[in-house]
Design an enzyme around this catalytic site. Structure first.
Site, PDB file in Angstrom:
ATOM      1  N   ASP A 175      12.026 -14.827 -43.079  1.00 11.06           N
ATOM      2  CA  ASP A 175      12.772 -13.633 -42.985  1.00 11.06           C
ATOM      3  C   ASP A 175      14.183 -14.402 -42.485  1.00 11.06           C
ATOM      4  O   ASP A 175      14.280 -15.425 -41.628  1.00 11.06           O
ATOM      5  CB  ASP A 175      12.301 -12.778 -41.914  1.00 11.06           C
ATOM      6  CG  ASP A 175      12.959 -11.507 -42.092  1.00 11.06           C
ATOM      7  OD1 ASP A 175      13.786 -11.072 -43.085  1.00 11.06           O
ATOM      8  OD2 ASP A 175      12.683 -10.615 -41.171  1.00 11.06           O
ATOM      9  N   ASN A 227      10.673  -4.428 -51.228  1.00  8.23           N
ATOM     10  CA  ASN A 227      11.986  -5.135 -51.495  1.00  8.23           C
ATOM     11  C   ASN A 227      12.690  -4.726 -52.772  1.00  8.23           C
ATOM     12  O   ASN A 227      13.863  -4.656 -52.677  1.00  8.23           O
ATOM     13  CB  ASN A 227      11.909  -6.623 -51.605  1.00  8.23           C
ATOM     14  CG  ASN A 227      11.634  -7.237 -50.123  1.00  8.23           C
ATOM     15  OD1 ASN A 227      10.754  -8.229 -49.914  1.00  8.23           O
ATOM     16  ND2 ASN A 227      12.178  -6.780 -48.858  1.00  8.23           N
TER      17      ASN A 227
END
Ligand code: IPE
Ligand code: IPE
Ligand code: MG
Length: 249
Positions: free
Chosen positions: A21, A69
């Site tokens: 991330d 996502n």
């Protein structure tokens, strides 16, 4: 890094899973559009895949794209798809040669045809390798995976007469995208966020967690080493108690 830092930890975990991330923030901090962080993230992937076996890791699972996502801007999604293709096209020969077995975790339905083809190629060309196991979670969601496993078991109940009492932890696990893999010993999430974001919900029941503040594009083998060192200090109890606190009645 000092040579000493390259030594494998004495008791290194077999399976490390990483929520990679911070690509977007890495780019934003440099005044760049978010999606320019993703190619830098691929460079970090290369470094870590290269270094992990020497640090005693045998299974490495990377969270690259979640079922959620798809909610991102179309341009960013397209960039992540392009990078997966580019990574496989440019690195697959090397992975094959180095004995890496690649497995993609995630729903295949809904992947564009060219991506489905590349996923298939990465898996089939490395299917006979067993030196190192690289799982890439792509179009992956822990809940979707559990739902898919439940659907597969219901289908078996209808077609093969599978009974409720036949469904054990092991039978259920075998239906997951990670079927046959050991559970992660250590989960690392970079960038300072303290959540799983739908990653390996079943498999992380007894994993240890480390949350380094570093953004994924800046992650190096030294960060992996320090996460492994931190892991070595943890005491894993699996619900039981350690000998010195056992109470006898
Ligand atoms: C992780 O980095 C990569 C993907 C989810 C594809 P992010 O893109 O989530 O980066 P931040 O969290 O916005 O900084
Ligand atoms: C999780 O990160 C998914 C990947 C790293 C691929 P996100 O950046 O998508 O997670 P949230 O939205 O911050 O929870
Ligand atoms: Mg993020």
């Amino acid at each position: 890094m000092a040579a000493d830092d390259q030594q494998p930890a004495p008791d290194a975990p077999l399976h490390v899973a990483i929520v990679m991330d911070g690509n977007g923030r890495w780019a934003k901090r440099r005044g760049l559009p978010r999606q320019l962080g993703h190619p830098k993230g691929v460079e970090a992937i290369r470094r870590v895949v290269e270094a992990a076996p020497d640090q005693g890791v045998r299974w490495l699972t990377l969270y690259a794209f979640s079922t959620e996502n798809w909610r991102r801007p179309a341009g960013e999604v397209a960039e992540v798809m392009r990078l997966l293709k580019h990574y496989v096209n440019s690195d697959l020969d090397k992975l094959v040669k180095e004995g890496v077995r690649v497995r993609i975790l995630g729903r295949r339905d809904g992947l564009p045809d060219d991506i489905a083809e590349i996923v298939e190629r990465a898996e089939s060309r490395t299917a006979h390798n067993d030196r190192f196991f690289l799982q890439v979670a792509f179009n992956y969601g822990g809940r979707a995976d559990i739902v898919d496993a439940a659907r597969a078991l219901v289908a078996k109940a209808l077609s093969e007469g599978l009974k409720p009492e036949d469904i054990t932890d092991e039978v259920f696990q075998a239906q997951l995208a990670t079927g046959g893999l050991p559970d992660p010993d250590l989960v690392i999430r970079t960038s300072g966020e303290l959540r799983l974001s739908n990653f390996l919900l079943w498999e992380t029941a007894y994993s240890e967690f480390v949350f380094p503040a570093v953004l994924w594009p800046d992650f190096t083998p030294a960060h992996l080493k320090s996460a492994l060192d931190e892991f070595q200090k943890r005491e894993r109890r699996y619900g039981t108690v350690t000998d010195d606190v056992l109470v006898t009645n």
